[in-house]
Each structure stands twice: as structure tokens, then as C-alpha cells.
Design a protein around this motif. Structure first.
Motif, PDB file in Angstrom:
ATOM      1  N   PRO A  12      27.462  44.780  45.577  1.00  0.00           N
ATOM      2  CA  PRO A  12      28.054  43.796  44.660  1.00  0.00           C
ATOM      3  C   PRO A  12      28.704  44.550  43.656  1.00  0.00           C
ATOM      4  O   PRO A  12      29.496  43.935  42.862  1.00  0.00           O
ATOM      5  CB  PRO A  12      26.904  42.611  44.191  1.00  0.00           C
ATOM      6  CG  PRO A  12      25.451  43.611  44.513  1.00  0.00           C
ATOM      7  CD  PRO A  12      25.824  44.538  45.623  1.00  0.00           C
ATOM      8  N   PHE A  86      33.012  38.772  55.802  1.00  0.00           N
ATOM      9  CA  PHE A  86      34.535  38.260  55.002  1.00  0.00           C
ATOM     10  C   PHE A  86      34.776  39.617  54.585  1.00  0.00           C
ATOM     11  O   PHE A  86      35.394  39.880  53.403  1.00  0.00           O
ATOM     12  CB  PHE A  86      34.124  37.280  53.895  1.00  0.00           C
ATOM     13  CG  PHE A  86      33.597  36.279  54.468  1.00  0.00           C
ATOM     14  CD1 PHE A  86      33.893  35.258  55.629  1.00  0.00           C
ATOM     15  CD2 PHE A  86      32.668  35.587  53.503  1.00  0.00           C
ATOM     16  CE1 PHE A  86      33.168  34.361  56.027  1.00  0.00           C
ATOM     17  CE2 PHE A  86      31.818  34.533  53.908  1.00  0.00           C
ATOM     18  CZ  PHE A  86      32.240  33.935  55.152  1.00  0.00           C
ATOM     19  N   ALA A  87      34.988  40.640  55.270  1.00  0.00           N
ATOM     20  CA  ALA A  87      35.428  41.983  54.929  1.00  0.00           C
ATOM     21  C   ALA A  87      35.906  42.851  56.273  1.00  0.00           C
ATOM     22  O   ALA A  87      36.153  42.422  57.032  1.00  0.00           O
ATOM     23  CB  ALA A  87      34.264  42.715  54.200  1.00  0.00           C
ATOM     24  N   SER A 115      25.097  42.089  50.477  1.00  0.00           N
ATOM     25  CA  SER A 115      26.062  41.122  50.342  1.00  0.00           C
ATOM     26  C   SER A 115      26.059  40.274  48.898  1.00  0.00           C
ATOM     27  O   SER A 115      24.721  40.070  48.536  1.00  0.00           O
ATOM     28  CB  SER A 115      26.161  40.061  51.507  1.00  0.00           C
ATOM     29  OG  SER A 115      27.115  39.187  51.557  1.00  0.00           O
ATOM     30  N   TYR A 164      31.723  31.871  49.190  1.00  0.00           N
ATOM     31  CA  TYR A 164      32.335  33.073  48.899  1.00  0.00           C
ATOM     32  C   TYR A 164      33.886  32.548  48.522  1.00  0.00           C
ATOM     33  O   TYR A 164      34.427  31.755  49.044  1.00  0.00           O
ATOM     34  CB  TYR A 164      32.718  34.134  49.918  1.00  0.00           C
ATOM     35  CG  TYR A 164      31.364  34.909  50.243  1.00  0.00           C
ATOM     36  CD1 TYR A 164      30.257  34.315  51.052  1.00  0.00           C
ATOM     37  CD2 TYR A 164      31.177  36.160  49.953  1.00  0.00           C
ATOM     38  CE1 TYR A 164      28.976  35.022  51.301  1.00  0.00           C
ATOM     39  CE2 TYR A 164      29.965  36.775  49.992  1.00  0.00           C
ATOM     40  CZ  TYR A 164      28.914  36.388  50.792  1.00  0.00           C
ATOM     41  OH  TYR A 164      27.849  36.955  50.874  1.00  0.00           O
ATOM     42  N   ASN A 165      34.670  33.365  47.962  1.00  0.00           N
ATOM     43  CA  ASN A 165      36.045  33.367  47.497  1.00  0.00           C
ATOM     44  C   ASN A 165      36.138  31.794  47.009  1.00  0.00           C
ATOM     45  O   ASN A 165      37.062  31.054  47.657  1.00  0.00           O
ATOM     46  CB  ASN A 165      36.817  33.524  48.546  1.00  0.00           C
ATOM     47  CG  ASN A 165      36.914  34.830  48.954  1.00  0.00           C
ATOM     48  OD1 ASN A 165      36.109  35.468  49.845  1.00  0.00           O
ATOM     49  ND2 ASN A 165      38.034  35.628  48.394  1.00  0.00           N
ATOM     50  N   ALA A 197      29.864  38.071  39.078  1.00  0.00           N
ATOM     51  CA  ALA A 197      30.113  39.561  38.660  1.00  0.00           C
ATOM     52  C   ALA A 197      28.523  40.032  38.880  1.00  0.00           C
ATOM     53  O   ALA A 197      27.987  40.734  37.947  1.00  0.00           O
ATOM     54  CB  ALA A 197      30.771  39.927  37.485  1.00  0.00           C
ATOM     55  N   VAL A 198      27.821  39.537  39.874  1.00  0.00           N
ATOM     56  CA  VAL A 198      26.506  40.274  39.679  1.00  0.00           C
ATOM     57  C   VAL A 198      26.217  41.526  39.746  1.00  0.00           C
ATOM     58  O   VAL A 198      27.033  42.174  40.631  1.00  0.00           O
ATOM     59  CB  VAL A 198      25.753  39.293  41.084  1.00  0.00           C
ATOM     60  CG1 VAL A 198      24.270  39.994  41.353  1.00  0.00           C
ATOM     61  CG2 VAL A 198      25.667  37.808  41.005  1.00  0.00           C
ATOM     62  N   MET A 220      37.336  34.050  41.204  1.00  0.00           N
ATOM     63  CA  MET A 220      37.287  34.950  42.451  1.00  0.00           C
ATOM     64  C   MET A 220      36.011  36.006  42.352  1.00  0.00           C
ATOM     65  O   MET A 220      35.725  36.584  43.063  1.00  0.00           O
ATOM     66  CB  MET A 220      38.623  35.642  42.472  1.00  0.00           C
ATOM     67  CG  MET A 220      39.419  34.780  43.161  1.00  0.00           C
ATOM     68  SD  MET A 220      39.000  34.220  44.644  1.00  0.00           S
ATOM     69  CE  MET A 220      39.102  35.874  45.843  1.00  0.00           C
ATOM     70  N   ARG A 221      35.308  35.867  41.066  1.00  0.00           N
ATOM     71  CA  ARG A 221      34.222  36.893  41.011  1.00  0.00           C
ATOM     72  C   ARG A 221      33.215  35.987  40.939  1.00  0.00           C
ATOM     73  O   ARG A 221      31.911  36.724  40.665  1.00  0.00           O
ATOM     74  CB  ARG A 221      34.403  37.696  39.544  1.00  0.00           C
ATOM     75  CG  ARG A 221      35.441  38.523  39.456  1.00  0.00           C
ATOM     76  CD  ARG A 221      35.519  39.607  38.194  1.00  0.00           C
ATOM     77  NE  ARG A 221      34.644  40.287  38.407  1.00  0.00           N
ATOM     78  CZ  ARG A 221      34.208  41.383  37.455  1.00  0.00           C
ATOM     79  NH1 ARG A 221      34.522  40.804  36.079  1.00  0.00           N
ATOM     80  NH2 ARG A 221      33.507  42.251  37.270  1.00  0.00           N
ATOM     81  N   THR A 222      32.929  34.939  41.416  1.00  0.00           N
ATOM     82  CA  THR A 222      31.802  34.003  41.474  1.00  0.00           C
ATOM     83  C   THR A 222      31.367  33.820  42.908  1.00  0.00           C
ATOM     84  O   THR A 222      32.196  33.313  43.814  1.00  0.00           O
ATOM     85  CB  THR A 222      32.072  32.727  40.821  1.00  0.00           C
ATOM     86  OG1 THR A 222      32.739  32.879  39.666  1.00  0.00           O
ATOM     87  CG2 THR A 222      30.977  31.948  40.517  1.00  0.00           C
TER      88      THR A 222
HETATM   89  C1  LIG Z   1      36.539  38.929  50.290  1.00  0.00           C
HETATM   90  S1  LIG Z   1      34.557  38.530  49.826  1.00  0.00           S
HETATM   91  C2  LIG Z   1      34.137  39.942  50.300  1.00  0.00           C
HETATM   92  C3  LIG Z   1      32.465  39.505  50.139  1.00  0.00           C
HETATM   93  C4  LIG Z   1      31.636  40.956  50.621  1.00  0.00           C
HETATM   94  N1  LIG Z   1      32.069  41.748  51.719  1.00  0.00           N
HETATM   95  C5  LIG Z   1      30.248  40.676  50.426  1.00  0.00           C
HETATM   96  O1  LIG Z   1      29.554  40.892  51.482  1.00  0.00           O
HETATM   97  O2  LIG Z   1      29.618  40.209  49.319  1.00  0.00           O
HETATM   98  C6  LIG Z   1      34.964  38.473  47.958  1.00  0.00           C
HETATM   99  C7  LIG Z   1      34.239  37.297  47.279  1.00  0.00           C
HETATM  100  O3  LIG Z   1      32.493  37.779  47.312  1.00  0.00           O
HETATM  101  C8  LIG Z   1      32.084  37.279  46.277  1.00  0.00           C
HETATM  102  N2  LIG Z   1      31.733  38.424  45.371  1.00  0.00           N
HETATM  103  C9  LIG Z   1      31.891  39.637  45.477  1.00  0.00           C
HETATM  104  N3  LIG Z   1      31.154  40.441  44.694  1.00  0.00           N
HETATM  105  C10 LIG Z   1      30.499  39.629  43.957  1.00  0.00           C
HETATM  106  C11 LIG Z   1      29.634  39.840  42.731  1.00  0.00           C
HETATM  107  N4  LIG Z   1      29.436  40.843  42.199  1.00  0.00           N
HETATM  108  N5  LIG Z   1      29.251  38.514  42.190  1.00  0.00           N
HETATM  109  C12 LIG Z   1      29.435  37.479  42.625  1.00  0.00           C
HETATM  110  N6  LIG Z   1      30.268  37.338  43.710  1.00  0.00           N
HETATM  111  C13 LIG Z   1      30.594  38.175  44.234  1.00  0.00           C
HETATM  112  C14 LIG Z   1      33.168  36.398  45.537  1.00  0.00           C
HETATM  113  O4  LIG Z   1      32.872  34.974  45.805  1.00  0.00           O
HETATM  114  C15 LIG Z   1      34.384  37.065  45.829  1.00  0.00           C
HETATM  115  O5  LIG Z   1      35.349  35.997  45.917  1.00  0.00           O
END
Ligand SMILES: C[S@@+](CC[C@H](N)C(=O)[O-])C[C@H]1O[C@@H](n2cnc3c(N)ncnc32)[C@H](O)[C@@H]1O
Length: 249
Positions: A12, A86-87, A115, A164-165, A197-198, A220-222
Motif C-alpha cells: 500500500p 484490480f491491477a 492489498s 476500491y476506487n 493513504a494507508v 482515489m487514495r481511499t
Molecule cells: C487500481 S486500485 C489498485 C489496488 C491494488 N492493486 C491493491 O491491491 O491494493 C487503486 C485503489 O486502491 C486503493 N488504495 C491503494 N493504495 C491505497 C492506500 N495506501 N490506502 C488506501 N487505499 C489505497 C484506493 O481505493 C485506490 O483507488
């Protein structure tokens, strides 16, 4: 054939959450391929070429990685979190299935990462401790009607849910609609967690009731987690703990 392709998850955000297996693959690589912000998380060094590309270019990026490996490069494709959630892992396999048959002989490996839903859940307590589902709220790759159907059925089946997203500048209304759908199906006190932004310096964890949740709480970071009917909150000094018991009636 000396080249290989490893599709890895960078977790993350915090370096401490990158697995040793992924760190070793990156040390051995000649090329790193991925979305620019993720490629930038890999430190430059002699002998390593970093290929950053735009967000919507997954298939072209996957083809580039497969071709580089075929030419003998040791290629790492990076995603955030886990590469299978989702990647990029699915994007690489879509390209592999549709592409040049010679790519199928390549040495390809997928390496898991932490994840976002697991990192977010751990920060809040254990909200995913019983049955849960995860849904990507972006309608870039599926129609909104399908998202709404899955939301309704998941709520009816009383799954905890990880989203996600949830919301972006180009998709401002989807999460508003998500909250409306959830309010029709769930009681007002249902717990909802906004984990932003964990594991980065910008991290914030906010726990509230569904009736008090607003669209602006997500970006988008949530990563958003909605509890099931069983999910509970333990008040204590400092941050509360949210958990879902292991059993259900
Ligand atoms: C395209 S997806 C990718 C997910 C990634 N493959 C995973 O397994 O975490 C992107 C979404 O993951 C979530 N995300 C990714 N990093 C994050 C973090 N550090 N804190 C919170 N949400 C996060 C958010 O919802 C973001 O919009």
C-alpha cells in the motif's frame, strides 16, 4: 531463453510492507514497467531501466513487458498493493492470451503484495474477520448498472464490503449513488470506515455511521470498508477498534 517476467505488488505504500520476495525480484531486474507513480517507488540504479506509462495504458504496457522479457530482459511489472487485485496481473494475462504465441513460453511469475483492503482492515481492527466481498467502484471497465446490482446483492447477503476506487474527479457521482444504495439496504448505524493513504505519511482512518457518511470523505487514495450487520466497535482510550466476529447466526 534467459529473460523472465515477474508481476509484483509493492503493497500500500510503506517500504516495510514490500515482501522480501518482491525486493529480491527488483534487485535482480534489468527493467521495471508500470504506472508512473508505482515505477517511481523503485529507486534508480545502474543497470535498471524504468519504463513509466500512463494509467489507461495497461495492455500496451503489458505487451511491452512481455516483449522485453522475450528479448532476454529480466522484467518486473509493478502494481500497488497486490498485482492480482484490480491491477496488472490480469492485464498481462489478457495480453498474453490475445498476443504472439511465442510469449507463452516465457518464464512468468506473479508475486503477491499486501492489498489496500488488508492494510486498511488491519489499521481499523478486523472488520473483514467474517465473510466479505470487494468491489471496484470505477465504471471504467464495467457498466454502472452492474456495480449497483452487486452492491444490492452484497448488502442483501450481509457481506462486509471493501470498496476500491471509490471516487475520482472524473467520477464524482458514483460514490454518492453508492451511499444512497447502501442506505436503502442497511440500517443507519451501519459502520463505515474511510482509510486513506494507508501506510504513507498522509494516512488517515475515519470510522463513522452510514447515516453520517458523505461522498467527500472518499477520494482515489481511499479504501472504504462497510461492515456487515454483525460488525461492532470497541470504544477505548485512543482510536476505537472495529471488528466483525468470526461467527454469524
Ligand atoms: C487500481 S486500485 C489498485 C489496488 C491494488 N492493486 C491493491 O491491491 O491494493 C487503486 C485503489 O486502491 C486503493 N488504495 C491503494 N493504495 C491505497 C492506500 N495506501 N490506502 C488506501 N487505499 C489505497 C484506493 O481505493 C485506490 O483507488
Amino acid at each position: 531463453m534467459s529473460g523472465w517476467l515477474k508481476i509484483v505488488g509493492l503493497g500500500p505504500g510503506a517500504d516495510a510492507m514490500i515482501t522480501p520476495e518482491v525486493t529480491a525480484a527488483l534487485s535482480d531486474a534489468t527493467d521495471v514497467v508500470g504506472y508512473v507513480p508505482y515505477v517511481n517507488r523503485v529507486a534508480p540504479r545502474d543497470g535498471l531501466t524504468r519504463h513509466g506509462s500512463d494509467n489507461r495504458e495497461e495492455i500496451r504496457r503489458a505487451e511491452q513487458a512481455l516483449q522485453l522479457a522475450l528479448e532476454g530482459h529480466r522484467v518486473v511489472v509493478v502494481s500497488s498493493g497486490d498485482p492480482g487485485v484490480f491491477a496488472m496481473a490480469s492485464a498481462v494475462f489478457e495480453a498474453l492470451e490475445a498476443g504472439d504465441a511465442v510469449w507463452r513460453a516465457l518464464d512468468i511469475q506473479v508475486m503477491p503484495g499486501i492489498s489496500a483492503m488488508l492494510a486498511a482492515s488491519a489499521r481499523a481492527g478486523a472488520p473483514l474477520g467474517h465473510d466479505f466481498c470487494c468491489i471496484n467502484l470505477s465504471d471504467n471497465l464495467k457498466p454502472w448498472a452492474l456495480i449497483e446490482k452487486r452492491l444490492r446483492l452484497a448488502a442483501e447477503a450481509d457481506f462486509a464490503m471493501a470498496f476500491y476506487n471509490p471516487r475520482s474527479k472524473s467520477r464524482p457521482v458514483g460514490f454518492e449513488r453508492t451511499l444512497e444504495v447502501l442506505r436503502e439496504a442497511c440500517e443507519p448505524e451501519r459502520l463505515i470506515i474511510f482509510a486513506r493513504a494507508v501506510s504513507t505519511p498522509d494516512e488517515s482512518i475515519r470510522v463513522t455511521a452510514l447515516k453520517d457518511a458523505t461522498p467527500e470523505m472518499a477520494d482515489m487514495r481511499t479504501l472504504v470498508i462497510v461492515g456487515s450487520r454483525q460488525t461492532r466497535l470497541i470504544e477505548r482510550d485512543g482510536e476505537p477498534l472495529v471488528y466483525t466476529p468470526r461467527s454469524a447466526l
